[in-house]
Design a protein around this motif. Sequence first.
Motif, mmCIF file in Angstrom:
data_model
loop_
_atom_site.group_PDB
_atom_site.id
_atom_site.type_symbol
_atom_site.label_atom_id
_atom_site.label_comp_id
_atom_site.label_asym_id
_atom_site.label_seq_id
_atom_site.Cartn_x
_atom_site.Cartn_y
_atom_site.Cartn_z
ATOM 1 N N GLN A 32 75.085 31.783 10.243
ATOM 2 C CA GLN A 32 73.980 30.855 10.018
ATOM 3 C C GLN A 32 74.228 29.625 10.882
ATOM 4 O O GLN A 32 75.338 29.111 10.920
ATOM 5 C CB GLN A 32 73.933 30.456 8.549
ATOM 6 C CG GLN A 32 73.683 31.650 7.671
ATOM 7 C CD GLN A 32 73.175 31.254 6.306
ATOM 8 O OE1 GLN A 32 72.685 30.152 6.116
ATOM 9 N NE2 GLN A 32 73.296 32.165 5.366
ATOM 10 N N VAL A 33 73.203 29.200 11.582
ATOM 11 C CA VAL A 33 73.371 28.039 12.448
ATOM 12 C C VAL A 33 72.320 26.985 12.135
ATOM 13 O O VAL A 33 71.269 27.294 11.597
ATOM 14 C CB VAL A 33 73.298 28.413 13.954
ATOM 15 C CG1 VAL A 33 74.406 29.356 14.346
ATOM 16 C CG2 VAL A 33 71.960 29.022 14.312
ATOM 17 N N ALA A 34 72.673 25.740 12.445
ATOM 18 C CA ALA A 34 71.706 24.649 12.301
ATOM 19 C C ALA A 34 71.678 23.888 13.619
ATOM 20 O O ALA A 34 72.719 23.639 14.236
ATOM 21 C CB ALA A 34 72.116 23.709 11.167
ATOM 22 N N LEU A 35 70.477 23.547 14.065
ATOM 23 C CA LEU A 35 70.317 22.749 15.271
ATOM 24 C C LEU A 35 69.867 21.366 14.859
ATOM 25 O O LEU A 35 68.863 21.226 14.154
ATOM 26 C CB LEU A 35 69.226 23.338 16.159
ATOM 27 C CG LEU A 35 69.543 24.507 17.069
ATOM 28 C CD1 LEU A 35 68.347 24.792 17.966
ATOM 29 C CD2 LEU A 35 70.765 24.202 17.921
ATOM 30 N N ALA A 36 70.613 20.353 15.289
ATOM 31 C CA ALA A 36 70.212 18.971 15.015
ATOM 32 C C ALA A 36 69.663 18.393 16.310
ATOM 33 O O ALA A 36 70.379 18.328 17.316
ATOM 34 C CB ALA A 36 71.412 18.161 14.543
ATOM 35 N N THR A 37 68.382 18.032 16.302
ATOM 36 C CA THR A 37 67.770 17.431 17.490
ATOM 37 C C THR A 37 67.636 15.938 17.263
ATOM 38 O O THR A 37 67.031 15.514 16.267
ATOM 39 C CB THR A 37 66.388 18.062 17.766
ATOM 40 O OG1 THR A 37 66.580 19.451 17.980
ATOM 41 C CG2 THR A 37 65.738 17.445 18.998
ATOM 42 N N LEU A 38 68.243 15.152 18.137
ATOM 43 C CA LEU A 38 68.193 13.693 18.029
ATOM 44 C C LEU A 38 67.425 13.133 19.224
ATOM 45 O O LEU A 38 67.684 13.543 20.361
ATOM 46 C CB LEU A 38 69.603 13.086 18.056
ATOM 47 C CG LEU A 38 70.662 13.672 17.121
ATOM 48 C CD1 LEU A 38 72.004 12.968 17.352
ATOM 49 C CD2 LEU A 38 70.231 13.538 15.659
ATOM 50 N N LEU A 67 67.926 5.618 16.855
ATOM 51 C CA LEU A 67 67.325 6.935 16.622
ATOM 52 C C LEU A 67 65.806 6.802 16.520
ATOM 53 O O LEU A 67 65.278 6.218 15.583
ATOM 54 C CB LEU A 67 67.900 7.476 15.293
ATOM 55 C CG LEU A 67 67.992 8.979 15.088
ATOM 56 C CD1 LEU A 67 68.720 9.676 16.217
ATOM 57 C CD2 LEU A 67 68.672 9.247 13.745
ATOM 58 N N ALA A 68 65.098 7.387 17.502
ATOM 59 C CA ALA A 68 63.626 7.334 17.450
ATOM 60 C C ALA A 68 63.083 8.459 16.586
ATOM 61 O O ALA A 68 61.946 8.400 16.112
ATOM 62 C CB ALA A 68 63.066 7.449 18.866
ATOM 63 N N GLY A 69 63.880 9.491 16.385
ATOM 64 C CA GLY A 69 63.448 10.622 15.553
ATOM 65 C C GLY A 69 64.540 11.664 15.506
ATOM 66 O O GLY A 69 65.438 11.660 16.358
ATOM 67 N N ALA A 70 64.494 12.523 14.491
ATOM 68 C CA ALA A 70 65.497 13.584 14.376
ATOM 69 C C ALA A 70 64.903 14.734 13.581
ATOM 70 O O ALA A 70 63.987 14.535 12.775
ATOM 71 C CB ALA A 70 66.750 13.052 13.680
ATOM 72 N N ASP A 71 65.428 15.928 13.822
ATOM 73 C CA ASP A 71 64.960 17.091 13.058
ATOM 74 C C ASP A 71 66.100 18.100 12.956
ATOM 75 O O ASP A 71 66.919 18.213 13.866
ATOM 76 C CB ASP A 71 63.759 17.738 13.768
ATOM 77 C CG ASP A 71 63.074 18.780 12.877
ATOM 78 O OD1 ASP A 71 63.101 18.611 11.640
ATOM 79 O OD2 ASP A 71 62.525 19.762 13.421
#
Length: 493
Positions: free
Chosen positions: A299-305, A402-406
């Motif tokens: 299982q993987v998680a991608l953090a986009t900053l 941080l302008a946004g993250a997901d």
Amino acid sequence: MVGGGVAGLVAAHDLAARGLRVTLVEAEDHLGGAVGAHQVAGLVMDSGAESFATRSRAVPDLLEELGLGDRVVQPRRGGSWLFLPEGAVPAPDSGILGIPADPTAPRLRAAIGRAGVVRAGLDRRLPAFVGMTERSLGGLVRVRMGERVLERLVAPFTTGVHSAHPDDLDVDAVAPGLRRALREHGSLGAAAGALRRAAPAGANVAGLRGGMNALSEGLVRELERAGVKLVTDYDVIALDRDPRREGWMVIQRQPRRGEKTAVARGELLVVATDGATAVRLLAGHRHELQRFTPEPGPQVALATLVVDEPRLDGAPRGTGLLVSEDARAVRAKALTHATAKWDWLREAAGPGRHVLRLSYGRAQPDASAVPPEVALPDEQLIRLALSDASTLIGVPLRPAQLAGADIVRWRSALPRAGVGHARRVAEFRRALAQLPDAVAVGGWLAGTGLASVVADTRSQVRALLAEAGVPEAAAPPGSGPARTDIDPTRRKD
Ligand SMILES: Cc1cc2nc3c(=O)[nH]c(=O)nc-3n(C[C@H](O)[C@H](O)[C@H](O)COP(=O)(O)OP(=O)(O)OC[C@H]3O[C@@H](n4cnc5c(N)ncnc54)[C@H](O)[C@@H]3O)c2cc1C
């Protein structure tokens, strides 16, 4: 058709192009599977796959067919880095999968030290047959180039890309042609260099302006134009034989709008789901398929900053870093500096704004265990990602920037091509051939990566059509025999 990831979409495309009427059923409320989009701080970008391997024509040819050929772009050649226990070093970039083409390259010394370079150089003097019987990528690299190349160069690569140690990966599945090239060129370094040079313009990968999600979008557009019936938000729970005529019935559940089932019927069946689901659905008809249930993938998680930091304009770590498992200072396994890698994204973001994509989820000893970082709530994982990004890039990043993250989490989307993968796939397909009107496609069989998935899916669909006696000549979409249709009557569960 069951499953609307790229494998399912490509299969539907090729079936429709041969004049068949096609119904595709997808469990999620969107199509494309691991090739999709998300929006962070107003920027639309890939939520999963972001590039494709250029070692074959499979993806470029498909993109041409879809009219997307002019959107193909090369990543910037900023080089990539490795994060080792002692810090960040530039990655040797002349080979494939982290295997260096030239063991004497100056960059190599910083990564593996003098002793590592000497050991890697032995590869050139060993006879070509040494290592040829090794089935795992790790076994082959260890015996030819030694432990340091394996653990410091190749393992960070495969952990980042395949979420697995090289010892757990089948060499022929993850590096097709490598052993043949070793036989031809006499050393592993020369073989890696030859495969690298075979890629156009020396680049291993390419992408699409706007992101790889344009591939899913293009396929869906083409399917709609061809009259393919696309049914989303229906979880297929069983496949039955149609008692009224030869063929299949697809039993579905619509999860979000109550417990309803619906029935789709068709003469040919393509199962394009993850492996566990495919085996579960098909084993009802050939019990021996049960033993091919794959181990759950990591299982993987991608953090986009998305961060505002002008010091990143100079791309201090090139296009990104792969992290050695021994580096304890961070918990991410890779970071992509997406605005340094893709011009279109940098232009969309504007000066001083940057997209960093960190991936989490190293393989666990118990394959079904959730990696601890993946289990973190979104807010905590974003904080961890910001701190990891600061360490990896070498520029402190504060929450205020941080302008946004997901966070995007993927389950069963990265199947592992373990040792003996090719043999197991061949056995599975021999057993499935007992059902001559059904095929299974997807990354769990083809191997992870769009180049493998697209090529394998197209060849499986060709074989299915040949078996079913469908004529070669392309007919206008939708004009052929009514091979599938969907029953509009839905009954309660
Ligand atoms: C985070 C991430 C990054 C990646 N990056 C790259 C990259 O840069 N380059 C590259 O080449 N490859 C990359 N890959 C790999 C590549 O994306 C996959 O190999 C490929 O997309 C797999 O396609 P697929 O159709 O086989 O599977 P999937 O995309 O997983 O599609 C399977 C589909 O089946 C559906 N399904 C499952 N069960 C049911 C059911 N019961 N009923 C109906 N539908 C069902 C699922 O909802 C899903 O949509 C990446 C993968 C991930 C996860």
